[in-house]
Write a protein that holds these residues in place. Structure first.
Motif, PDB file in Angstrom:
ATOM      1  N   UNK A 179       0.923  -1.132  -0.082  1.00  0.00           N
ATOM      2  CA  UNK A 179      -0.065  -0.178   0.136  1.00  0.00           C
ATOM      3  C   UNK A 179       0.845   1.004  -0.136  1.00  0.00           C
ATOM      4  N   UNK A 180       1.746   1.369   0.976  1.00  0.00           N
ATOM      5  CA  UNK A 180       2.676   2.613   0.950  1.00  0.00           C
ATOM      6  C   UNK A 180       3.561   2.807  -0.508  1.00  0.00           C
ATOM      7  N   UNK A 181       3.931   1.508  -1.046  1.00  0.00           N
ATOM      8  CA  UNK A 181       4.763   1.785  -2.046  1.00  0.00           C
ATOM      9  C   UNK A 181       3.826   2.081  -3.495  1.00  0.00           C
ATOM     10  N   UNK A 182       2.790   1.520  -3.490  1.00  0.00           N
ATOM     11  CA  UNK A 182       1.749   2.121  -4.596  1.00  0.00           C
ATOM     12  C   UNK A 182       1.707   3.702  -4.734  1.00  0.00           C
ATOM     13  N   UNK A 183       1.533   4.131  -3.407  1.00  0.00           N
ATOM     14  CA  UNK A 183       1.634   5.536  -3.151  1.00  0.00           C
ATOM     15  C   UNK A 183       2.814   6.379  -3.442  1.00  0.00           C
ATOM     16  N   UNK A 184       3.841   5.618  -3.095  1.00  0.00           N
ATOM     17  CA  UNK A 184       5.066   6.149  -3.224  1.00  0.00           C
ATOM     18  C   UNK A 184       5.678   6.365  -4.726  1.00  0.00           C
ATOM     19  N   UNK A 185       5.151   5.384  -5.420  1.00  0.00           N
ATOM     20  CA  UNK A 185       5.609   4.938  -6.870  1.00  0.00           C
ATOM     21  C   UNK A 185       5.223   6.413  -7.702  1.00  0.00           C
ATOM     22  N   UNK A 213       6.949   4.546  11.550  1.00  0.00           N
ATOM     23  CA  UNK A 213       6.579   4.253  10.222  1.00  0.00           C
ATOM     24  C   UNK A 213       5.183   4.982  10.117  1.00  0.00           C
ATOM     25  N   UNK A 214       4.368   5.088  11.045  1.00  0.00           N
ATOM     26  CA  UNK A 214       3.165   5.629  10.989  1.00  0.00           C
ATOM     27  C   UNK A 214       3.118   7.224  10.711  1.00  0.00           C
ATOM     28  N   UNK A 215       4.058   7.786  11.592  1.00  0.00           N
ATOM     29  CA  UNK A 215       4.313   9.173  11.234  1.00  0.00           C
ATOM     30  C   UNK A 215       4.921   9.535  10.011  1.00  0.00           C
ATOM     31  N   UNK A 216       5.751   8.664   9.678  1.00  0.00           N
ATOM     32  CA  UNK A 216       6.209   8.972   8.128  1.00  0.00           C
ATOM     33  C   UNK A 216       5.262   8.790   7.112  1.00  0.00           C
ATOM     34  N   UNK A 217       4.412   7.761   7.172  1.00  0.00           N
ATOM     35  CA  UNK A 217       3.281   7.388   6.279  1.00  0.00           C
ATOM     36  C   UNK A 217       2.438   8.576   6.282  1.00  0.00           C
ATOM     37  N   UNK A 218       2.043   9.194   7.414  1.00  0.00           N
ATOM     38  CA  UNK A 218       1.257  10.261   7.321  1.00  0.00           C
ATOM     39  C   UNK A 218       1.591  11.417   6.693  1.00  0.00           C
ATOM     40  N   UNK A 219       2.936  11.692   6.942  1.00  0.00           N
ATOM     41  CA  UNK A 219       3.559  12.993   6.107  1.00  0.00           C
ATOM     42  C   UNK A 219       3.427  12.650   4.658  1.00  0.00           C
ATOM     43  N   UNK A 224      -5.268   8.088  -6.855  1.00  0.00           N
ATOM     44  CA  UNK A 224      -5.061   6.589  -6.434  1.00  0.00           C
ATOM     45  C   UNK A 224      -3.961   6.589  -5.305  1.00  0.00           C
ATOM     46  N   UNK A 225      -2.787   7.073  -5.501  1.00  0.00           N
ATOM     47  CA  UNK A 225      -2.068   7.102  -4.434  1.00  0.00           C
ATOM     48  C   UNK A 225      -2.266   7.528  -3.084  1.00  0.00           C
ATOM     49  N   UNK A 226      -3.053   8.406  -2.909  1.00  0.00           N
ATOM     50  CA  UNK A 226      -3.567   8.931  -1.722  1.00  0.00           C
ATOM     51  C   UNK A 226      -4.249   8.040  -1.043  1.00  0.00           C
ATOM     52  N   UNK A 227      -5.181   6.999  -1.805  1.00  0.00           N
ATOM     53  CA  UNK A 227      -6.205   6.245  -1.191  1.00  0.00           C
ATOM     54  C   UNK A 227      -5.297   5.087  -0.408  1.00  0.00           C
ATOM     55  N   UNK A 228      -4.337   4.442  -1.409  1.00  0.00           N
ATOM     56  CA  UNK A 228      -3.605   3.536  -0.992  1.00  0.00           C
ATOM     57  C   UNK A 228      -2.578   3.800   0.153  1.00  0.00           C
ATOM     58  N   UNK A 229      -2.263   5.087   0.405  1.00  0.00           N
ATOM     59  CA  UNK A 229      -1.570   5.699   1.322  1.00  0.00           C
ATOM     60  C   UNK A 229      -2.386   5.406   2.926  1.00  0.00           C
ATOM     61  N   UNK A 230      -3.606   5.691   2.634  1.00  0.00           N
ATOM     62  CA  UNK A 230      -4.306   5.735   3.720  1.00  0.00           C
ATOM     63  C   UNK A 230      -4.509   4.321   4.440  1.00  0.00           C
ATOM     64  N   UNK A 231      -4.758   3.486   3.408  1.00  0.00           N
ATOM     65  CA  UNK A 231      -4.683   2.023   3.638  1.00  0.00           C
ATOM     66  C   UNK A 231      -3.570   1.659   4.490  1.00  0.00           C
TER      67      UNK A 231
END
Length: 409
Positions: A231-237, A288-294, A380-387
């Protein structure tokens, strides 16, 4: 010879000078072979024009690189657990250099895309395997040590794109790939030979002891981490894979896109180190939670801002936000799961993040082909990041107090 190596390992201590020297070697190794993660991003428009394929098709070549990278992390990590570091890293060096050399002569897009699997396999040797390896050499500073080892990947992203773009502008992408292949083999092989030392044995229990306990079974925790990694890397990509192509579409050119990618990953260097220090204080999941939220907040900023100056700023913000994500998965594994399985388990989670990068890179290209713009791809990336954020909260909710916790000194 083996007995002498064992005696030296008995004399070493976690976090000592030998550990820090080894960390420096791992950082250099990761920086050199990290080119395998970023070269395709820079040459993407040139390769598309050379072979006459669509954006989604050429994005698939990045996907095959990520497939190789993911499989390499899983399999090389397993062999590092069993046989040590040097031999797997030597194999990775040959795969990476050979993949680039052969790619420079590819006459069809299919051949080129398949050769990127070898590039990915070789590049993997400088990420998950060395992160897992260095975790056996540290206790008190394990978080920052593992983050530093992983930083080589971002230093590569900050340095290599400009070098590649310079060579490509002068002589084409094929010359750039050929040059990379030669440089990688000449540098990586000697560095791999410097990593033959065995980890400390005198404090094996201290090094290997999991620090935290969870209600989740090991396989369940591994699965949650894998899903979170995807999920995080779909967003990051979206920005990392397509920033160069995005700049070309906006009329800013390849060079400006390469500079933004370098700035993004340069910011990632500092954030990865900062989040490594933070993880030694608050633990891997919270970090990881802090970094993912940012990261999610930074992705949102791409939607209203598409001017040249604003894209430089947002790219730097994105880099400063997301650096603590991928490397922290390795620390979470060391906090919750047995050290003897570190290489394989870290490799499997890195494989999941690579699947996410490959999926996200292809998905963003496909969305662009369908919609004609990258706006929907950012959403789309934002949605995966929320997951990803939701999964980290799930892991945090499963924590339990445990007598096995080792207090940080």
């Amino acid at each position: 010879m083996l007995q002498k190596s064992h005696e030296l390992a008995e004399q070493r201590r976690p976090d000592d000078i030998h550990a820090w020297i080894r960390l420096g070697i791992c950082l250099i190794f990761g920086t050199v072979c990290g080119v395998g993660m970023w070269s395709m991003v820079v040459v993407l428009p040139a390769v598309q024009a050379d072979f006459g394929v669509q954006r989604a098709d050429v994005s698939l070549a990045f996907g095959t690189t990520m497939v190789g990278f993911g499989l390499g992390n899983a399999f090389i990590g397993r062999y590092v657990d069993r046989f040590g570091t040097t031999v797997p890293l030597l194999m990775g060096s040959l795969l990476l250099g050979g993949g680039y050399l052969l790619s420079s002569y590819a006459m069809s897009y299919t051949t080129f895309a398949l050769l990127q699997v070898a590039v990915g396999l070789g590049a993997a040797s400088g990420f998950g395997p060395i992160i897992a390896d260095i975790s056996h050499w540290f206790v008190r500073r394990r978080g920052i040590a593992m983050a530093t080892a992983a930083t080589g990947n971002y230093i590569a992203g900050a340095v290599w794109p400009t070098i590649i773009e310079t060579i490509m502008s002068a002589s084409g992408w094929r010359t750039a790939f050929f040059t990379i292949g030669i440089v990688c083999m000449c540098l990586m092989i000697p560095l791999a030979l410097l990593l033959r030392a065995r980890p400390p044995l005198a404090h094996t229990a201290e090094v290997n002891q999991p620090r935290l306990a969870t209600r989740f079974a090991p396989r369940t925790l591994q699965l949650i981490l894998a899903l979170a990694g995807i999920a995080c890397c779909v967003a990051m990509a979206m920005p990392q894979v397509h920033i160069v192509a995005y700049c070309v579409d906006l009329g800013f050119g390849v060079a400006r896109g390469a500079e933004m990618l370098s700035l993004m990953l340069f910011g990632g260097i500092f954030s990865r180190l900062a989040f490594g220090l933070l993880s030694d204080r608050i633990g891997g999941v919270r970090t990881l939670l802090v970094s993912s939220t940012l990261q999610c907040a930074a992705l949102i900023l791409y939607l209203p801002f598409d001017g040249l100056t604003s894209l430089y700023i947002v790219s730097l913000i994105f880099g400063l936000s997301q650096g603590g994500i991928v490397s922290t998965y390795a620390l979470i594994i060391r906090e919750y799961l047995p050290a003897r399985e570190a290489g394989q388990r870290v490799g499997l989670v890195i494989l999941a993040t690579v699947v996410g990068m490959a999926l996200g890179g292809w998905m963003s290209g496909w969305i662009y082909d369908v919609t004609g713009s990258y706006t929907a791809a950012f959403l789309n990336g934002i949605a995966w990041n929320i997951l990803n954020i939701a999964l980290m909260l799930l892991i945090l909710s499963g924590n339990v107090r445990s007598p096995r916790v080792v207090a940080a000194q």
